[in-house]
Design an enzyme around this catalytic site. Structure first.
Site, PDB file in Angstrom:
ATOM      1  N   PHE A 122     -36.194 -44.537  26.829  1.00 29.71           N
ATOM      2  CA  PHE A 122     -35.542 -44.082  25.595  1.00 29.71           C
ATOM      3  C   PHE A 122     -35.271 -42.568  25.691  1.00 29.71           C
ATOM      4  O   PHE A 122     -36.096 -41.822  26.226  1.00 29.71           O
ATOM      5  CB  PHE A 122     -36.465 -44.401  24.422  1.00 29.71           C
ATOM      6  N   ASP A 193     -45.203 -46.060  25.583  1.00 31.64           N
ATOM      7  CA  ASP A 193     -44.445 -46.053  24.333  1.00 31.64           C
ATOM      8  C   ASP A 193     -44.283 -47.506  23.893  1.00 31.64           C
ATOM      9  O   ASP A 193     -43.646 -48.308  24.590  1.00 31.64           O
ATOM     10  CB  ASP A 193     -43.080 -45.378  24.522  1.00 31.64           C
TER      11      ASP A 193
HETATM   12  C1  LIG Z   1     -37.248 -46.025  18.369  1.00 34.63           C
HETATM   13  C2  LIG Z   1     -37.890 -45.346  19.516  1.00 34.63           C
HETATM   14  C3  LIG Z   1     -38.303 -44.007  19.431  1.00 34.63           C
HETATM   15  C4  LIG Z   1     -38.031 -43.182  18.186  1.00 34.63           C
HETATM   16  O1  LIG Z   1     -38.751 -41.995  18.134  1.00 34.63           O
HETATM   17  P1  LIG Z   1     -38.785 -41.153  16.760  1.00 34.63           P
HETATM   18  O2  LIG Z   1     -39.578 -39.968  17.050  1.00 34.63           O
HETATM   19  O3  LIG Z   1     -39.354 -42.069  15.724  1.00 34.63           O
HETATM   20  O4  LIG Z   1     -37.370 -40.846  16.399  1.00 34.63           O
HETATM   21  C5  LIG Z   1     -38.941 -43.456  20.523  1.00 34.63           C
HETATM   22  N1  LIG Z   1     -39.150 -44.167  21.659  1.00 34.63           N
HETATM   23  C6  LIG Z   1     -38.749 -45.457  21.769  1.00 34.63           C
HETATM   24  C7  LIG Z   1     -39.024 -46.209  23.028  1.00 34.63           C
HETATM   25  C8  LIG Z   1     -38.095 -46.076  20.712  1.00 34.63           C
HETATM   26  O5  LIG Z   1     -37.695 -47.339  20.825  1.00 34.63           O
END
Ligand SMILES: *Cc1c(COP(=O)(O)O)cnc(C)c1O
Length: 408
Positions: A122, A193
């Site tokens: 991501f 994550d």
């Molecule tokens: C949705 C998502 C995020 C979002 O991060 P925020 O700090 O909440 O904006 C981060 N990593 C992954 C893998 C995601 O799917």
């Protein structure tokens, strides 16, 4: 083969989780297949937020004596109900991005070597990890895939390996225990994550001996837009690692207002500032639903919903130029299905604007159909894919504009 609407309805009739759909507020809206971006609101959340408003109005600042417990209490609910971790190992606080920064920085302070992630991780993960590596003067390495082989193949010494358990685009589910073991063999810490896996698949942090993790609560955990994230630090690491944000909520004996920072020995040291209570109350409601349904049953339904979508894709969409990006092996995927199509953006716009189906688009050519196991019916999967077939067959997507929106 289950290729008729009656087949899909038979799967719904046999679904032990079918009743959970009534626990959400669902109006007349579209067929919603984007619960992996933002989960639906549980009905009880409205009452809980109203109750918080009443509490705030009547107790004023005295309410903090209870509210202050929420980051740990909701963390424990998630630890035990969704993550396979223990009480005292999970907190709900800050955003995924900020928690990644805190944990990755702490890992580099404790361990020498490079930072490893994968090319398709991501964006926020890649940006934060690259930034943390740069600030610490470390090498930043992007491998091709979130696999144990890739971790073993990194040429340099490795301090930290950080992958998503479920890849946000493809929906591929990494082998969390095997990657964790490979990272440990390299002398590295591992930071998972779980944004696209928490509340959708069995995570099993404890069983795998994982070190660190972060994740979203507004996707499969139904905490609402911008709800705070969670973080996990394995118990035996809590005292050796330090947060780079020396905030007063992580301070031992916080209200002594002492002269110097002296962090709490346990998980509480990972708090920074005042927690967002309205968000925490909403996360609690969503996490309770997941715990009540049971993560094993949720994960089983995720595999069945995605299997149904893959079957329909093979029969209807592949002949129309779609390709399945998501792994076919049920144990290797999360709860969304990604389909590649050269006109993916226009297909998505046509589905949203003309077909009453709400999926999402990911650059450059992917349509994602996300299935939230507690509120998505097999019949929803059927209708979403049936309408996709119908509009592409008729060429309706070709009438849509190519220009992207700010939020895709
Ligand atoms: C949705 C998502 C995020 C979002 O991060 P925020 O700090 O909440 O904006 C981060 N990593 C992954 C893998 C995601 O799917």
């Amino acid at each position: 083969m289950a290729l008729t609407r009656a087949d899909a309805e038979a799967l719904d009739a046999a679904d032990p989780l079918a009743g959970f759909r009534d626990r959400f507020e669902i109006g007349e809206g579209p067929i919603y297949v984007d619960g992996n971006s933002l989960g639906r609101p549980p009905a009880v959340t409205r009452e809980r937020l109203q109750a918080l408003h009443d509490d705030w109005a009547s107790r004023l600042v005295a309410g903090w004596s209870d509210w202050i417990e929420l980051p740990l209490a909701v963390g424990t609910l998630l630890a035990e109900g969704a993550l396979g971790a223990r009480a005292g190992e999970v907190l709900v606080c800050d955003s995924v991005t900020v928690n990644l920064f805190k944990l990755a920085t702490a890992a580099l302070d404790a361990n020498a070597g490079a930072v490893v992630t994968d090319r398709d991780n991501f964006p926020t993960d890649r940006y934060v990890l690259a930034g943390v590596a740069e600030r610490a003067g470390r090498e930043y390495v992007e491998v091709d895939a979130a696999t144990p082989e890739a971790v073993r193949g990194v040429a340099s010494d490795v301090a930290l390996v950080s992958f998503s358990q479920v890849a946000y685009r493809s929906g591929a589910l990494a082998d969390l225990p095997a990657v964790t073991e490979a990272a440990h063999d390299r002398g590295a810490l591992v930071l998972w994550d779980l944004s696209h896996s928490a509340g959708a698949v069995e995570v099993g942090l404890g069983g795998a001996g994982a070190d660190l993790a972060v994740g979203c609560t507004y996707k499969y955990l139904d905490g609402g837009p911008g709800a705070p994230a969670f973080l996990f630090v394995r118990e035996d690491l809590q005292e050796t690692l330090r947060s780079p944000i020396q905030g007063w909520f992580g301070q031992r004996d916080q209200f002594a207002m002492g002269p110097a920072y002296d962090p709490e020995p346990g998980i509480a040291r990972w708090l920074a500032g005042t927690p967002p209570i309205a968000g925490l109350v909403a996360v609690q409601a969503g996490a309770e639903l997941v715990a009540e349904a049971g993560i094993a049953r949720i994960a089983e339904k995720a595999r069945a919903l995605t299997a149904h979508a893959i079957e329909l894709h093979d029969a209807w969409l592949e002949p129309l130029g779609f390709t399945l990006v998501t792994p076919r092996e049920p144990a290797r995927r999360g709860s969304h299905v990604a389909l590649c199509h050269p006109q993916a953006w226009r297909v998505c716009r046509a589905l949203i604007e003309h077909a009453g189906v709400l999926p999402d688009f990911r650059e450059p050519d992917v349509v994602r159909f996300g299935f939230s196991p507690l509120d998505t019916r097999f019949a929803d999967v059927f209708v979403a894919l049936d309408r996709t077939r119908a509009l592409v067959e008729r060429g309706e997507h070709l009438e849509r504009d190519e220009a992207r929106r700010r939020v895709t």
